[in-house]
Design a protein around this motif. Sequence first.
Motif, PDB file in Angstrom:
ATOM      1  N   LEU A  67       0.862  -1.186   0.000  1.00 65.49           N
ATOM      2  CA  LEU A  67       0.000   0.000   0.000  1.00 65.49           C
ATOM      3  C   LEU A  67       0.896   1.233   0.000  1.00 65.49           C
ATOM      4  N   THR A 104       1.320   5.644   0.217  1.00 66.75           N
ATOM      5  CA  THR A 104       0.829   6.999   0.453  1.00 66.75           C
ATOM      6  C   THR A 104       1.857   7.955  -0.127  1.00 66.75           C
ATOM      7  N   THR A 160      -4.772   4.582   5.674  1.00 66.05           N
ATOM      8  CA  THR A 160      -4.173   3.401   5.037  1.00 66.05           C
ATOM      9  C   THR A 160      -3.818   2.355   6.090  1.00 66.05           C
ATOM     10  N   SER A 161      -3.370   2.815   7.262  1.00 68.93           N
ATOM     11  CA  SER A 161      -3.052   1.890   8.362  1.00 68.93           C
ATOM     12  C   SER A 161      -4.308   1.169   8.846  1.00 68.93           C
ATOM     13  N   ILE A 196       3.349  -0.553   4.086  1.00 71.57           N
ATOM     14  CA  ILE A 196       2.923   0.777   3.637  1.00 71.57           C
ATOM     15  C   ILE A 196       4.169   1.545   3.217  1.00 71.57           C
ATOM     16  N   THR A 225       5.579   5.072   2.290  1.00 70.91           N
ATOM     17  CA  THR A 225       5.316   6.513   2.303  1.00 70.91           C
ATOM     18  C   THR A 225       6.332   7.150   1.360  1.00 70.91           C
ATOM     19  N   TYR A 272       5.682   1.932   8.563  1.00 67.68           N
ATOM     20  CA  TYR A 272       5.774   2.365   7.167  1.00 67.68           C
ATOM     21  C   TYR A 272       7.217   2.253   6.693  1.00 67.68           C
ATOM     22  N   GLU A 290      -3.657   2.619  -3.295  1.00 65.77           N
ATOM     23  CA  GLU A 290      -3.289   3.990  -2.934  1.00 65.77           C
ATOM     24  C   GLU A 290      -4.554   4.839  -2.874  1.00 65.77           C
TER      25      GLU A 290
END
Length: 522
Positions: free
Chosen positions: A37, A39, A58-59, A75, A77, A138, A248
Amino acid sequence: MIDKSNIEKTNAWPFVEAKKILKERKKYIESKGKITLQTGYGPSGLPHIGTFGEVARTSMIVNALNQLTDLPKEIITFSDDMDGLRKVPGNVPNQEKLEKNLHKPLTKVPDPFEKYNSFGEHNNEMLKKFLNKFYFKYIFKSSTDLYSSGYFNSTLKLILKNYQGIMDIILPTLGKERQKTYSPFLPICPKTGTVLEIPILNIDEKNSKIIFDNKGSELEKSILDGNCKLQWKVDWAMRWYALDVDFEMYGKDLIESAILSTKIIKLLGKSNPSGFAYELFLDEKGEKISKSKGNGITIDEWLEYASPESLSLFMYQNPKRAKKLYKEIVPKAVDEYLDLIEKGKNQNELQLLLNPVWHVHNGKMPNEKSVMPFSMLLNLVETSNADTKELLWKFVRKYKKNISEKDYPIFDNLIEYAIKYFNDVIKLKKIYKKPNNEEKNALEALIKVLDNCNDNMQPEDIQTNIYTVGKENGYKENLREWFKLIYEVVFGEENGPRMGFFISFFGVNETKELIKNKLNNV
């Protein structure tokens, strides 16, 4: 583990998105053996709450995925820190430094705070520091690092190979003049270090080079190793492709960009990630919150006035509805958080999955008992003149004699937040009503009734007495106006706490003196 049938039934949005990811990206997830995922963050200004919101939401989806599959999740970032600085943010020092370095990649612009090697690095570190405060899991990735290290090289070659197909996707969306000069590749000028937006003269696909028209002069540049970067929509598709992104989310202002990036990644030979378009955050004037403007409430301000969990709750609720985000909404967010904790104590598993606090706490609901709402605590700060946590706790113990700070960590933190919020936000805006003679007589009648009350009475009995005074003094048909009068004279606001409950906490004699003081000073 949660009953699978309840997961299937729930329509809580993190579970809806998690199930969508597993369905839409099944083939790619199975081949990779993990779920990625992403961000995105544009570090042209200081990180703001909207940036945090993407990671928080997203978390929450990752938490839902954890209930659905044992596959590892990550995730990413991603910081677009190779973008050129287009304008100088209004909320940073040493603006002349930035002015001299406009259009350079953000990681080549000097840090106006003089703490890091560049403005981009400063803002990246600010973001990481903040996300770490929340214990988010992340992986941070820098655009500058991935371009210059060669990580993106193979995908850049693929994009050059599909140059004409990409132009066929982008050009119809541009005006006629822009079509003449548009290039998906932006070279870094060898003389000035700026990111150039100049047209292409010739492409050498074999050697991964492009010859650009730089104001009449030919400029030959390799597209590899950070010598060029991509225009936004192409860059986004390239990132999805190279990082194998499965999900996303993005603001609704990027929906058109997402459509074009989807066409580009499909041209390159992969499917687009599962997407989620959320509504934007607005300031108190209804304007979009912007990193460069620094409007709305900052990350640090919220954390001075309320808990991280209350902010996460604000992010959870109604992500597809535009929401105003400014200092005055903090008490409401905190009270909603406390209220949802209380509701959770009597909810079954299916109901809990719809309780936002379940998602805020990754499925582990707090069990602390409620002491009082944050809004009432703010009133207590004012009326008690308490400026320390210890003094406020004395008032609380008056009502709950055996209460202990260590058993109420959430409330203990609320006391500190309330003192800070009252002094910084509320105190400055208080406007106390000057009652007319009839209103003054009604309030004096209330004082007389309180003479017959004591601190051992139940809050509801005191409340009944207050109703009676209102009915006997001209407010029988509109008790709302009676309480509004009390609030405006005593608290300087149209709304306030349930008075019986407040008086039980504050004390009958103390309340009488408070009303007398307000009447004598208007």
